[in-house]
Enzyme design. Structure first.
Site: not given
Length: 333
Positions: A194, A111, A197
């Site tokens: 995948k 991240k 959003k």
């Protein structure tokens, strides 16, 4: 009855992938476990959030969870920030966890990216708050995906070190709750990725707020290959987009991949997509309508969440109070 805790970030309207991969699987747990489900707004701000958007998305996620079948009368549904024990216990765990343990967390590296020096300290100690989320309820089971298993192992390390350091057997061992094979839903634009959003293209995903026309158009435009559907699962090898669409229909209809192919093998994608779109609309439209109803009355939704927070607080605060007493903090009263 064992106690289950799980949380989900308010990072936008849930997708079909969120629903089939996680949320739908939580619903039957309400009959077999003591369940606490939480919208983790504290975790959300480990990266910058626009305050108005965060408030809107938090309500949207809560409404989505209820619309998908989480019943506030059968589970405890609440917002993480409404139960202060999470943050209180997280600070203790920040002092129990070791830097070396956190340095091994691969999700922070993913991240934070290349510029780790610019990442927030909150993102770095995120796993300690996750441990507090679970352990302030003495929850013993957590449904987790592959990306959270490492954090669950860390939570157990923290619990064991706390118990060892203070000479107690206070925090329980947490076990991952295995629910069988969850549906893994991939992008409609790239069957190797995948459904997410965060994908810049809204055409890559089905949102739980999409109406009939939006779903039909997205499925019609979904990437496929020129070959007809195979008649057996072996024929899906090397065809990620075909496998994805077959898997979505299987998950929605309760069939196996083989069952879907028995009905549709040999057909072209045009006819198959029409069947898939209709099945999705039939399944998701009641969820969309219930979400809209809940969001039309934010005061009533907020009241439900406050009641959930009171129930959660009644469990969490005494456990957190005892943890602080074990550490040596003087009681406030």
């Amino acid at each position: 009855m064992s106690r289950v805790f799980s949380g989900i970030q308010p990072s936008g309207v849930p997708t079909l992938g969120n629903y089939l991969g996680a949320i739908r699987n939580w619903v039957p747990m309400q009959d077999t476990h003591e369940c606490l489900f939480c919208v983790v707004d504290l975790h959300a701000i480990t990266v910058w959030q626009d305050p108005k958007e965060l408030a809107r998305q938090t309500r949207e996620m809560a409404a989505a969870l209820i619309a998908c079948g989480l019943d506030p009368n059968r589970c405890v549904l609440f917002l993480q920030s409404h139960v202060h024990a999470h943050a209180r216990l997280a600070w203790i765990f920040n002092c129990v966890a070791r830097i070396g343990w956190l340095n091994r967390m691969t999700q922070f590296k993913d991240k934070a990216g290349k510029d780790r020096e610019a990442a927030s300290a909150g993102l770095y100690v995120y796993p300690n708050l996750m441990a507090a989320d679970i352990l302030t309820y003495h929850a013993s089971k957590v449904p987790v995906g592959d990306d959270q298993k490492q954090h669950l192992e860390l939570a157990n390390d923290i619990a064991q070190k706390f118990n060892h350091d203070y000479g107690v057997d206070f925090f329980p061992t947490i076990e991952p709750l295995i629910q069988g094979i969850a549906a893994r839903v991939m992008s409609l634009r790239d069957g190797t990725k995948k459904m997410s959003k965060s994908d810049p293209s809204d055409q890559s995903r089905i949102n739980l707020t999409d109406d009939h026309d939006a779903i039909a158009l997205k499925i019609r435009r979904a990437k496929t290959d020129p070959e007809p559907l195979p008649e057996s699962e072996a024929g899906l090898e090397g065809r990620p987009e075909a496998r994805n669409l077959v898997g979505i229909l299987a998950a929605i209809s309760g069939e196996t991949h083989a069952g879907v192919l028995r009905h549709h093998g040999g057909k072209g994608f045009g006819a198959f997509k029409e069947v898939l779109a209709e099945a999705l609309v039939a399944h998701l439209d009641p969820i969309r309508r219930e979400m809209a109803r809940l969001l039309d009355d934010p005061a009533a939704l907020d009241a439900l969440l406050r009641l959930g927070a009171e129930r959660a607080d009644a469990i969490a605060t005494p456990i957190c109070d005892r943890a602080e007493e074990l550490v040596g903090f003087l009681p406030r009263r």
